[in-house]
Motif scaffolding. Structure first.
Motif, PDB file in Angstrom:
ATOM      1  N   UNK A  18       9.323   2.364  -2.725  1.00  0.00           N
ATOM      2  CA  UNK A  18       8.194   1.427  -2.663  1.00  0.00           C
ATOM      3  C   UNK A  18       8.537   0.162  -1.894  1.00  0.00           C
ATOM      4  N   UNK A  19       9.825  -0.235  -1.898  1.00  0.00           N
ATOM      5  CA  UNK A  19      10.190  -1.464  -1.212  1.00  0.00           C
ATOM      6  C   UNK A  19      10.003  -1.344   0.293  1.00  0.00           C
ATOM      7  N   UNK A  20      10.220  -0.155   0.833  1.00  0.00           N
ATOM      8  CA  UNK A  20      10.044   0.039   2.275  1.00  0.00           C
ATOM      9  C   UNK A  20       8.578  -0.112   2.667  1.00  0.00           C
ATOM     10  N   UNK A  21       7.676   0.156   1.723  1.00  0.00           N
ATOM     11  CA  UNK A  21       6.248  -0.014   1.990  1.00  0.00           C
ATOM     12  C   UNK A  21       5.885  -1.462   2.287  1.00  0.00           C
ATOM     13  N   UNK A  22       6.785  -2.401   1.922  1.00  0.00           N
ATOM     14  CA  UNK A  22       6.496  -3.816   2.170  1.00  0.00           C
ATOM     15  C   UNK A  22       6.490  -4.157   3.657  1.00  0.00           C
ATOM     16  N   UNK A  23       6.939  -3.243   4.489  1.00  0.00           N
ATOM     17  CA  UNK A  23       6.853  -3.462   5.929  1.00  0.00           C
ATOM     18  C   UNK A  23       5.423  -3.300   6.443  1.00  0.00           C
ATOM     19  N   UNK A  24       4.565  -2.698   5.618  1.00  0.00           N
ATOM     20  CA  UNK A  24       3.190  -2.429   6.051  1.00  0.00           C
ATOM     21  C   UNK A  24       2.445  -3.667   6.537  1.00  0.00           C
ATOM     22  N   UNK A  71      13.942   7.031   5.068  1.00  0.00           N
ATOM     23  CA  UNK A  71      13.337   7.275   6.375  1.00  0.00           C
ATOM     24  C   UNK A  71      11.916   7.816   6.227  1.00  0.00           C
ATOM     25  N   UNK A  72      11.713   8.722   5.266  1.00  0.00           N
ATOM     26  CA  UNK A  72      10.380   9.272   5.032  1.00  0.00           C
ATOM     27  C   UNK A  72       9.416   8.174   4.565  1.00  0.00           C
ATOM     28  N   UNK A  73       9.914   7.267   3.729  1.00  0.00           N
ATOM     29  CA  UNK A  73       9.077   6.162   3.277  1.00  0.00           C
ATOM     30  C   UNK A  73       8.684   5.266   4.448  1.00  0.00           C
ATOM     31  N   UNK A  74       9.611   5.069   5.395  1.00  0.00           N
ATOM     32  CA  UNK A  74       9.310   4.272   6.586  1.00  0.00           C
ATOM     33  C   UNK A  74       8.229   4.944   7.430  1.00  0.00           C
ATOM     34  N   UNK A 100      -4.542  -7.500   7.284  1.00  0.00           N
ATOM     35  CA  UNK A 100      -3.214  -7.966   6.883  1.00  0.00           C
ATOM     36  C   UNK A 100      -3.206  -8.397   5.433  1.00  0.00           C
ATOM     37  N   UNK A 101      -4.258  -9.121   5.015  1.00  0.00           N
ATOM     38  CA  UNK A 101      -4.337  -9.581   3.630  1.00  0.00           C
ATOM     39  C   UNK A 101      -4.439  -8.411   2.667  1.00  0.00           C
ATOM     40  N   UNK A 102      -5.250  -7.418   3.003  1.00  0.00           N
ATOM     41  CA  UNK A 102      -5.386  -6.246   2.128  1.00  0.00           C
ATOM     42  C   UNK A 102      -4.058  -5.511   2.042  1.00  0.00           C
ATOM     43  N   UNK A 103      -3.371  -5.363   3.171  1.00  0.00           N
ATOM     44  CA  UNK A 103      -2.105  -4.638   3.159  1.00  0.00           C
ATOM     45  C   UNK A 103      -1.031  -5.386   2.379  1.00  0.00           C
ATOM     46  N   UNK A 104      -1.190  -6.702   2.170  1.00  0.00           N
ATOM     47  CA  UNK A 104      -0.232  -7.477   1.387  1.00  0.00           C
ATOM     48  C   UNK A 104      -0.165  -6.985  -0.056  1.00  0.00           C
ATOM     49  N   UNK A 105      -1.199  -6.278  -0.498  1.00  0.00           N
ATOM     50  CA  UNK A 105      -1.206  -5.776  -1.869  1.00  0.00           C
ATOM     51  C   UNK A 105       0.000  -4.888  -2.141  1.00  0.00           C
ATOM     52  N   UNK A 106       0.482  -4.213  -1.092  1.00  0.00           N
ATOM     53  CA  UNK A 106       1.605  -3.299  -1.262  1.00  0.00           C
ATOM     54  C   UNK A 106       2.873  -4.047  -1.653  1.00  0.00           C
ATOM     55  N   UNK A 107       2.922  -5.358  -1.415  1.00  0.00           N
ATOM     56  CA  UNK A 107       4.104  -6.129  -1.765  1.00  0.00           C
ATOM     57  C   UNK A 107       4.234  -6.335  -3.273  1.00  0.00           C
ATOM     58  N   UNK A 108       3.128  -6.215  -3.973  1.00  0.00           N
ATOM     59  CA  UNK A 108       3.209  -6.316  -5.430  1.00  0.00           C
ATOM     60  C   UNK A 108       3.591  -5.007  -6.080  1.00  0.00           C
ATOM     61  N   UNK A 109       3.469  -3.912  -5.324  1.00  0.00           N
ATOM     62  CA  UNK A 109       3.732  -2.592  -5.891  1.00  0.00           C
ATOM     63  C   UNK A 109       5.174  -2.381  -6.333  1.00  0.00           C
ATOM     64  N   UNK A 110       6.190  -2.810  -5.545  1.00  0.00           N
ATOM     65  CA  UNK A 110       7.561  -2.589  -6.004  1.00  0.00           C
ATOM     66  C   UNK A 110       7.871  -3.250  -7.344  1.00  0.00           C
ATOM     67  N   UNK A 111       7.258  -4.405  -7.596  1.00  0.00           N
ATOM     68  CA  UNK A 111       7.500  -5.106  -8.858  1.00  0.00           C
ATOM     69  C   UNK A 111       7.015  -4.277 -10.038  1.00  0.00           C
ATOM     70  N   UNK A 112       5.736  -3.925 -10.005  1.00  0.00           N
ATOM     71  CA  UNK A 112       5.137  -3.206 -11.137  1.00  0.00           C
ATOM     72  C   UNK A 112       5.677  -1.784 -11.204  1.00  0.00           C
ATOM     73  N   UNK A 113       5.838  -1.126 -10.057  1.00  0.00           N
ATOM     74  CA  UNK A 113       6.359   0.243 -10.053  1.00  0.00           C
ATOM     75  C   UNK A 113       7.786   0.302 -10.596  1.00  0.00           C
ATOM     76  N   UNK A 114       8.602  -0.682 -10.223  1.00  0.00           N
ATOM     77  CA  UNK A 114       9.987  -0.704 -10.696  1.00  0.00           C
ATOM     78  C   UNK A 114      10.048  -0.922 -12.204  1.00  0.00           C
TER      79      UNK A 114
END
Length: 309
Positions: A100-106, A156-159, A243-257
């Protein structure tokens, strides 16, 4: 509180709900024993099935797309299908935190794409918030990254999945300017699911014979992270920049972890918890000071927002 302020806070609430919803995706996927491409296919087809009761209301718009819109819709759907295929496979090879952390590049990819294609701009505080969130996200997965083996392949697959969903988001931003959220989501989910179905047929994966537990997980994926996550974010594209909508993915690693620590017994260190706080701080700064978030929605937007509520 005026109407525009209420609309703004309503958008914030929906944004947070979407972040929480998508965070459950990795947990449901880990619990399932089916092929990830089958999981993704049924997740999307079941979502379309749940959307059918409203199809009559949008029956005219559903089939009145231009050739260009159909082409962009196909591209968006295929990219979404590839995102699920790559990212969900990564969860079988590496930890939830690393995947999920790699998704933060989105958001970075989306911001660059928005700048290139739509001439969008990000103010200084938006960049500060994004930077804090990316640094925090990297810290969360730092202890889980590996230099070789299955974990590296999973990273790599996550990227690849991140690149695919960024392209999907850019297509969606363009289409949502002229198409309702329902029509966009219905066709994008259908195209993505059908692309995955072709992939499953080509690989000889079975479509039947799954236990009731698996069907329950498919349905949970359709309801929680897809309808309350992806659908919601696609709806928000009309009122918030990509860009703002895609920022939502940055909260995912916190809750998912945290969920992975509680439900999957994956290790979660103090450093990762502190990094999670940094991510949430960055997301809050981006939302609060992002110019496009603070821009009042249109009268038409207010009407659609009130109907959604």
């Amino acid at each position: 509180m005026n109407t525009h302020q209420k609309s703004f806070y309503s958008l914030e609430l929906l944004y947070v709900i979407g972040i929480i919803a998508i965070s459950f995706s990795s947990i449901f996927i880990r619990w399932s024993e089916a092929e990830v491409s089958v999981i993704a296919m049924y997740r999307l087809y079941l979502t379309n099935l749940l959307m059918l009761p409203l199809a009559w209301k949008y029956r005219h718009e559903l089939f009145r797309l231009t050739g260009k819109q159909w082409l962009l819709m196909a591209g968006s759907g295929i990219m979404l299908g590839l995102h699920f295929l790559f990212w969900m496979n990564s969860l079988r090879l590496t930890t939830v935190a690393s995947s999920t952390v790699i998704l933060t590049l989105e958001p970075i990819l989306v911001m660059l794409g928005s700048f290139w294609f739509f001439r969008a701009r990000a103010n200084r505080m938006m960049i500060v918030g994004m930077s804090l969130a990316v640094v925090g996200s990297i810290a969360i997965g730092a202890g889980d990254f590996r230099a070789s083996g299955d974990a590296l392949l999973g990273d790599f697959l996550s990227l690849l999945g991140t690149i695919a969903v960024a392209v999907h988001m850019l297509f969606g931003k363009h289409l949502r300017e002229s198409i309702s959220a329902y029509v966009y989501n219905f066709w994008v989910f259908a195209i993505a699911a059908s692309s995955l179905a072709l992939y499953n047929v080509g690989n000889g994966f079975t479509f039947t014979g799954y236990a009731w537990r698996e069907w329950g997980l498919f349905l949970l994926l359709a309801i929680v992270p897809t309808l309350f996550g992806h659908y919601l974010f696609n709806w928000l594209l009309k009122y918030i920049n990509a860009t703002a909508v895609s920022m939502a993915v940055l909260g995912e690693p916190v809750i998912s972890s945290i969920l992975a620590w509680m439900l999957l017994h994956e290790r979660l260190t103090v450093v990762q918890l502190l990094a999670g706080m940094l991510i949430l701080c960055g997301v809050w700064i981006f939302i609060r000071f992002g110019s496009d978030f603070k821009k009042p929605v249109s009268a038409a937007g207010d009407a659609e927002l009130s109907k959604a509520g």
